[in-house]
Design an enzyme around this catalytic site. Sequence first.
Site, PDB file in Angstrom:
ATOM      1  N   SER A 220     -74.111 -19.145  -3.971  1.00 27.90           N
ATOM      2  CA  SER A 220     -72.731 -18.854  -3.590  1.00 27.90           C
ATOM      3  C   SER A 220     -71.868 -20.122  -3.678  1.00 27.90           C
ATOM      4  O   SER A 220     -71.843 -20.766  -4.725  1.00 27.90           O
ATOM      5  CB  SER A 220     -72.729 -18.260  -2.175  1.00 27.90           C
ATOM      6  OG  SER A 220     -71.506 -17.680  -1.883  1.00 27.90           O
TER       7      SER A 220
ATOM      8  N   ASP B  20     -74.708  -7.389  -5.884  1.00 28.16           N
ATOM      9  CA  ASP B  20     -73.757  -8.375  -5.348  1.00 28.16           C
ATOM     10  C   ASP B  20     -72.356  -8.014  -5.842  1.00 28.16           C
ATOM     11  O   ASP B  20     -72.057  -8.133  -7.028  1.00 28.16           O
ATOM     12  CB  ASP B  20     -74.161  -9.769  -5.847  1.00 28.16           C
ATOM     13  CG  ASP B  20     -73.289 -10.878  -5.280  1.00 28.16           C
ATOM     14  OD1 ASP B  20     -72.247 -10.566  -4.664  1.00 28.16           O
ATOM     15  OD2 ASP B  20     -73.645 -12.051  -5.464  1.00 28.16           O
TER      16      ASP B  20
ATOM     17  N   HIS C 296     -74.647  -9.586  -1.862  1.00 27.54           N
ATOM     18  CA  HIS C 296     -74.544 -11.033  -2.051  1.00 27.54           C
ATOM     19  C   HIS C 296     -75.630 -11.784  -1.272  1.00 27.54           C
ATOM     20  O   HIS C 296     -76.150 -12.790  -1.733  1.00 27.54           O
ATOM     21  CB  HIS C 296     -73.151 -11.472  -1.591  1.00 27.54           C
ATOM     22  CG  HIS C 296     -72.848 -12.913  -1.853  1.00 27.54           C
ATOM     23  ND1 HIS C 296     -72.884 -13.459  -3.113  1.00 27.54           N
ATOM     24  CD2 HIS C 296     -72.498 -13.924  -1.014  1.00 27.54           C
ATOM     25  CE1 HIS C 296     -72.561 -14.748  -3.036  1.00 27.54           C
ATOM     26  NE2 HIS C 296     -72.335 -15.046  -1.779  1.00 27.54           N
TER      27      HIS C 296
END
EC number: 2.3.1.46
Lengths: 382, 200
Positions: A157, A322, A355
């Site tokens: 991320s 995600d 995610h």
Amino acid sequence: MHDPLPTDSVGIVTPQTLHFDTPITLACNRTLESYDLVIETYGELNADASNAVLICHALSGHHHAAGYHSKEDRKPGWWDSCIGPGKPIDTNRFFVVSLNNLGGCHGSTGPGSTNPQTGQPYGPDFPVITVRDWVHSQALLADRLGIECWAAVVGGSLGGMQALQWSLDYPDRLRHAVVIASTPRLSAQNIAFNEVARQAITSDREFHDGRYYEYNTLPRRGLMLARMVGHITYLSDASMGEKFGRELRDQAYKFGYDAEFQVESYLRYQGERFSESFDANTYLLMTKALDYFDPAYEHDNDLAKALRGACCEFLVLSFSTDWRFTPARSEELVNAMISARCKVSYAEIDAPWGHDAFLIPTPRYTAIFEAYMDRVAREAGA
Amino acid sequence: MRPDLKIIEQWIKPGSHVLDLGCGDGTLLDYLQREKRATGFGLEINQDHITTCMGRGVSVIEQNLDTQGLGNFEDHTFDTVLMTQALQAVRRPDMVLDEMMRVGREGIVTFPNFAYWRLRWYLMRRGRMPESETLPYKWYNTPNIHLCTFKDFEALCYRKGFRILTRTVVDGEHQDRWLSRLWPNMLGQIAIYRITREDS
């Protein structure tokens, strides 16, 4: 609680605070005269310092990536599933460094730290930090630790963005960049979610324009809402459905506005806990760093052009469910790397958790990560 | 290394930029990287193969030719685009060939020959879809959905204006036999074609 500790754990770890008193100038053109970085390290640095791996944290992360702070710790570090003896980032082979970034709220200098010029907490006066600033400070940290070149810089991320930025700003100082569940820049929808989170915080009556420390209060409610919005975007519809469905806390509808569905009380609980441990100004700062990240911006919006100077090898991984940073965003990055003739490998991992999947071990994810890092270790002579 | 890969390897110039469609476990690319300073990518969809490639340092992209094509590669990017034993398994072999010749200067393609005499004999004698060592599937579970003969392939190349630079005919063990060179479409099991755009 954990006696004995799991054998594949790095065990009990102690964070260290490193003080830097050489000024650092930031992207916003402001300078921090001095600052602290809190780090944790796992494993041993080898003689030629070739086995060092930097772990970059995501939005709400910090230096405590693996192991336990004490035997009473209920939970290990945030990426304990991937860091430890025999795990993909094998601490028998690698020297692993993780830190709390500048602007953080877990010991590194940030909005809650004392501003030496006023003797008060920085609060909103703390400069806005960018991913590039973090990478700059991490390079200074590497200097301090005697690491000329990382075997790999790894992050998921927002951490993946830092790994990518490393490859652009310090191409000779890393051999591999592992970019997981990330994106070369935020979409309008991503920025919109961040803006909702920031508005939740700044519109809290206890926020006091970010000077809540002086009022001896905290914008808990705003931070809780911000976290709730974020949390929803980190999960998938399927994973929430599986975890909670439409399950009620009691048997029947109450026709009121209390938390009746399990998912409501879960979100409230998570939000409340987060608001007790995280700083609101740091949350604003970190989401802004996310929004600003766009390495193509300085290169006529041509990502391939931005990547032309990178010479490390890349591993890019995405997760099928995600929707915060979709596989398509990773593919965009990979295609730019192909175009720039970077060495890159890419896989999309099928996982149901949205995610957050980058924090959860799945057989294929673990196998790929392990195979790749094994090769990094062999190259490093570890 | 598989004998056909050995033959292919001789056609790759040192320092080439190579794309390997359906690169398997990356054996060939690994060899080309080490022995010929080649660079490039493998495309693969088999998960275990992808992991193996990553472990041995071969750049591999998870990409499905049927659904994603080669749209993410710019024109004339590669010196050579390889496709061994995959042409017959893609949905539109003609379009894949077009794409190969768009992104690469040269293409190297291998596929099983459906006009091989044993297959003709099998079909004639039994009246059923042939099965052999090189085609070890039933008609309903075979990944090979576009089987063709050497003549068919060459006709397609002609129609598209691709020039055949070399054709090496080998048997099921990928060995070059003088007999199959004599009458390839009847006696050859697998051919290795090296093709290029007519204009290049």
